[in-house]
Design a protein around this motif. Structure first.
Motif, PDB file in Angstrom:
ATOM      1  N   LYS A 120       0.864  -1.325   0.150  1.00 41.76           N
ATOM      2  CA  LYS A 120       0.090   0.127   0.090  1.00 41.76           C
ATOM      3  C   LYS A 120       0.885   1.370  -0.215  1.00 41.76           C
ATOM      4  O   LYS A 120       1.712   1.243   0.866  1.00 41.76           O
ATOM      5  CB  LYS A 120      -0.807   0.014   1.189  1.00 41.76           C
ATOM      6  N   GLY A 121       0.493   2.161  -0.677  1.00 44.00           N
ATOM      7  CA  GLY A 121       1.261   3.448  -0.991  1.00 44.00           C
ATOM      8  C   GLY A 121       2.329   3.579  -1.972  1.00 44.00           C
ATOM      9  O   GLY A 121       3.010   4.345  -2.365  1.00 44.00           O
ATOM     10  N   TRP A 122       2.516   2.349  -2.547  1.00 47.09           N
ATOM     11  CA  TRP A 122       3.546   2.084  -3.756  1.00 47.09           C
ATOM     12  C   TRP A 122       3.073   1.719  -4.980  1.00 47.09           C
ATOM     13  O   TRP A 122       1.774   1.447  -5.245  1.00 47.09           O
ATOM     14  CB  TRP A 122       4.541   0.949  -3.433  1.00 47.09           C
ATOM     15  N   ILE A 123       3.591   2.192  -6.047  1.00 49.94           N
ATOM     16  CA  ILE A 123       3.169   1.864  -7.407  1.00 49.94           C
ATOM     17  C   ILE A 123       4.387   0.873  -7.810  1.00 49.94           C
ATOM     18  O   ILE A 123       5.473   1.242  -7.711  1.00 49.94           O
ATOM     19  CB  ILE A 123       3.260   3.193  -8.235  1.00 49.94           C
ATOM     20  N   LYS A 124       3.993  -0.109  -8.535  1.00 50.92           N
ATOM     21  CA  LYS A 124       4.972  -1.020  -9.224  1.00 50.92           C
ATOM     22  C   LYS A 124       5.081  -0.903 -10.829  1.00 50.92           C
ATOM     23  O   LYS A 124       3.985  -0.778 -11.440  1.00 50.92           O
ATOM     24  CB  LYS A 124       4.847  -2.396  -8.813  1.00 50.92           C
TER      25      LYS A 124
END
Length: 913
Positions: A635-639
């Motif tokens: 959560k809170g990250w983009i891959k």
């Protein structure tokens, strides 16, 4: 006095000391009057009342150290004092020097140089093992896994129960991080612990320093260790490891004990360990081998090693990476300059010829290289070592390697790369009799190497490749010079004792090749130095050693033995980072901790490094379980997954990528690039993907970049440099990756017709300005202040200059800070009247990003998109982008279900501005 006479006199003096030592007194009392001990001894000796065969393992080199001399003296006195109980003393030491063997045989010992790690017990045997080594104990149990055989064994050495406590503590911590390997390696030790009778004696050196034979002066640091129990200690990974290391030194070796195994003859050993295999034992190389193999040779034979399938799979991955690393090193500027220097410097070839004499080749021995399953730096160093042979830089016959941290996958990779894995941990104590190159980047035990070859003839047969052995000697000289004025405590310290042979040799060490003088960077290699030794035949090297009192020598010898062997007992390995020492399995646990660290909510407790510069954290290889399977970002990250495919005669190069958050697909793209190779296509995919991110997803504060192209991932992690053909694309990508400009307050994204209008007006601007604008989303260019954008361009220009210069190095966080703080007025974009000079500047943030390599099976969607990109019609640098956040079309639903889109349907959005 010759070496043999001197050593013999030292051994006899050690017997005088041992005669009045508390250890021998307690041991004698135990064997003569202790009821429990006498009863157990009767059981061991059986009805025939056979004498105990004494077998001593890992006494250590006694030519220069008092610790092994004292231990041997205790055994010899025990033999002489109880002739009806104790038989001949057999010393098993594969690294014993000829002078040591001769002296021990003269004292009535049987000396065996077999590399055997343990033995099958056929008759009553007293095994002397001064350090509680879990590998030794497990092998002892494997080979003698029956009540009858274990009942014939007496073990004299450090406490078995203390070893088990430390093992359980270590295992429990590792299992919390999902590392379960160590329990399997010690399952018999843990199963048998309640059947071990332990009779305590005393600390090995207890009362020894009160002996008047050692003089009156008392070592200042006796029984003091650098272990701080303060509750305010840092709790980061490195500090915890240091505290635990100190705890091991303090706790584990405190007591010597006599151990007996008490098992009833009726006990079914299958109850403890079903299916015990008595033909396989653990080697010092962390793999199981045939028992017979450990008796036959010095090297691990691939056919004798048992390696699990998961490690075989990992070894294949390591070898592929090593091939790429070898190519990277061979094509680097540093290596080219090094080869050119060796060819032109005739003094080097002259020295090599002089060393060779009647020999045809030089042996290359690699110590302390680390695990290249985990450490990328180790990969670069071993690649450099391999090239010394492959490219005929020196006439090298074969390459031998040993490091306690080699994993089973490392061992298999060594086999495939043509490296010979040593079966014996020589502790850097090889005595040479032919020309030998020692590659010792770790420097931790180089003093042992000099000590074991402390004659002119042997030193002249050695070439050292390290981070600078001569530097160690120079620093000690400076410390001792300060000490004459009362400014140092180095004299009489373990540090000086460890390095005194280096200090005594500094005048004979010549730095022939200093890699950093070539003004080119290559990670793990550019700091290496080649050092030759040149000692006249009539020089007495012993006269150069610093003088210490006998009591100081005793104390320091024991402390250094304790320091090393306490860690070795638990399969600790030296990491060449910050001097920390870790267990091999603990290393896996640390990597798991690294993997989770960026995703922790509280980053303030990471005091061992800059908490938000994750590139350094992921210069290590990530564990296999994270490389094989794709998973959504936290959560809170983009891959961002990317892939590039090189072009061919009948196909354009393709690129593709996809963005996910924790809920699903955000956007994806495909594109063709014409006739370029895979590396250029991969960095092109990253550049285009970051443009897509800037257009549709900004602000992105936390980004994971994931791909199967190792070369490009290493560029992003500042491990290596991009070549000229990919440099511009990489730099644009890197600037997008590391910095995030947020719009000024009140900035509004332009309408679609404004975008088109602006695109029409681009022809009126210079090509340079146009390229600059393409680096930023259009709305940001139009709405932010000139000063903010000019700083961004200044940073870009400075980074471009850094990476295009001949002295380029991977971009460090310090470089980035310096660059971003520079005044960049020369690169300000022109104010054409459409850019508002807002008084409130745009805000610039450092984007947190992680870049790691995954296997292809974990990157299938991006690979499929890249294949679609190569199939685009016309093959004229076409790009198609789909933003899943703007619609819920069939394409989006296909991607959510893990299926690739049909490009015949078309994409609703073209290439971003």
């Amino acid at each position: 006095m010759g070496d043999h006479t001197r050593l013999l006199s030292f051994l006899r003096f050690a017997m005088e000391l041992a005669m009045s030592s508390p250890l021998l007194a307690k041991l004698s009392a135990l064997f003569s009057s202790d009821a429990a001990c006498l009863e157990s001894l009767e059981r061991v000796r059986g009805r025939g009342r056979e004498r105990l065969r004494v077998v001593a393992y890992r006494l250590g080199g006694m030519q220069y150290s008092w610790a092994p001399r004292f231990r041997l003296a205790v055994l010899l006195l025990l033999r002489d004092k109880f002739p009806e109980l104790v038989g001949a003393v057999e010393v098993v030491d594969p690294t014993v020097a000829p002078v040591e063997r001769r002296a021990m045989e003269e004292l009535g010992c049987i000396v065996t140089t077999s590399p055997a790690l343990c033995l099958v017990v056929e008759k009553p045997t007293l095994i002397f093992m001064p350090y509680a080594d879990r590998v030794f104990f497990e092998n002892l149990l494997i080979l003698n896994w029956s009540p009858d055989k274990l009942g014939k064994i007496v073990v004299l050495g450090h406490s078995f129960s203390a070893m088990v406590k430390m093992l359980e503590l270590s295992i429990s911590k590792q299992e919390k991080c999902g590392v379960n390997e160590q329990r399997e390696k010690v399952k018999r030790v843990l199963a048998i612990q309640s059947y071990v009778q332990e009779l305590e004696l005393c600390a090995e050196i207890s009362g020894l320093f009160d002996n008047p034979l050692l003089g009156d002066e008392y070592p200042y640091e006796l029984n003091r260790y650098d272990y701080n129990n303060s509750p305010e200690q840092c709790t980061c990974m490195h500090c915890v490891a240091r505290m635990e290391s100190s705890a091991v030194i303090c706790a584990l070796p405190s007591i010597f004990s006599v151990h007996f195994f008490h098992l009833d003859a009726e006990i079914d050993m299958e109850y403890f360990i079903p299916g015990n295999c008595a033909t396989r034992v653990w080697s010092n190389a962390n793999v199981q081998v045939n028992y017979d193999a450990q008796l036959e040779g010095w090297h691990l034979n691939p056919s004798d090693a048992y390696i699990e399938d998961k490690h075989l799979y990992e070894a294949e991955s390591i070898v592929k990476e090593m091939r790429e690393t070898i190519s990277d090193v061979r094509n680097s500027k540093l290596y080219a300059k090094f080869v050119d220097h060796v060819k032109k410097d005739h003094s080097i070839s002259s020295h090599i010829s002089s060393m060779l004499g009647a020999h045809e080749c030089i042996q290359l021995v690699v110590y302390g290289i680390g695990s290249f399953e985990f450490d990328v730096k180790s990969q670069y160093q071993i690649a450099f070592a391999l090239l010394l042979k492959e490219d005929d830089i020196f006439p090298i016959s074969d390459i031998e390697i040993y490091d306690p941290s080699l994993s089973p996958a490392d061992v298999k990779a060594c086999f495939d790369l043509g490296l010979r894995v040593l079966l014996v941990n020589e502790q850097c104590q090889r005595s040479v009799d032919k020309p030998t190159i020692f590659f010792v980047p770790g420097l931790s035990f180089v003093g042992n190497l000099i000590e074991s070859n402390f004659t002119p003839e042997q030193l002249n047969n050695i070439i050292l490749i390290s981070y600078g052995v001569k530097n160690i000697g120079d620093s000690i000289s400076a410390e001792l010079e300060n000490g004459n004025n009362g400014f140092t405590s180095l004299k009489g310290s373990p540090e000086l004792e460890r390095e005194k042979f280096i200090w005594a040799s500094i005048n004979y060490i010549n730095e022939v090749i200093v890699m950093e003088n070539f003004n080119a960077h290559l990670w793990g290699v550019s700091d290496l130095r080649f050092e030759f030794l040149d000692v006249a035949a009539d020089v007495n090297m012993n006269s150069n050693l610093p003088r210490l009192t006998l009591k100081e020598k005793f104390f320091l010898n024991f402390k250094l033995e304790l320091e090393y062997n306490s860690f070795f007992a638990f399969e600790y390995a030296l990491l060449r980072l910050k001097g920390n020492i870790f267990h091999v399995s603990y290393f896996r646990m640390c990597l798991e901790e690294r993997m989770s660290r960026p995703f922790q909510e509280d980053q303030d407790d990471c005091k061992d490094g800059k908490s938000r510069d994750w590139a350094h954290e992921f210069q290590h290889r990530i564990p296999a379980m994270h490389r094989k399977t794709w998973s959504p970002p936290p959560k809170g990250w983009i891959k961002f997954n990317f892939h590039g495919i090189g072009g061919s005669k009948d196909r354009s190069a393709g690129m593709g990528g996809v963005f996910h958050n924790e809920d699903g697909v955000l956007s994806f793209f495909i594109g063709s690039l014409g006739d370029v190779d895979q590396t250029v296509a991969s960095i092109g995919a990253i550049e285009l993907g970051l443009k897509v991110m800037l257009e549709y997803h900004e602000p992105v504060k936390k980004l994971i970049v994931e791909g199967d192209d190792l070369t490009v991932i290493r560029w992003l992690n500042r491990v290596s440099h991009p070549p000229a053909r990919a440099r511009d694309s990489f730099l644009r990508s890197y600037l997008h990756l590391t910095s995030m400009l947020l719009p000024c307050e009140g900035a509004v994204a332009p309408a679609e017709n404004e975008t088109s209008k602006d695109s029409d007006n681009e022809n009126d601007s210079s090509s340079q300005d146009a390229s600059r604008k393409s680096w930023l989303p259009l709305w940001l260019w139009r709405s932010c202040s000139c000063s903010a954008i000019s700083k961004f361009f200044a940073r870009a220009a400075a980074v471009l200059w850094l990476c295009s210069s001949n002295q380029a190095e991977p971009i460090s966080p310090e470089d980035e800070h310096d660059i971003s703080s520079q005044d960049a007025s020369p690169t300000e974009p022109p104010n054409d009247g459409n850019i508002e000079n807002d008084a409130s500047p745009a805000k610039q943030f450092e984007r947190e990003y992680i870049a790691w390599r995954v296997d292809k099976e974990a990157n299938q969607v991006a690979i499929g998109l890249a294949r679609l990109g190569s199939m685009l019609p016309d093959h004229q640098n076409r790009v198609k982008v789909h933003s899943s956040t703007q619609c819920d079309c069939e394409i989006q639903r296909e991607m959510r279900n893990g299926r690739l889109p049909d490009i015949t349907v078309g994409f609703p959005v073209e290439e971003p501005s």
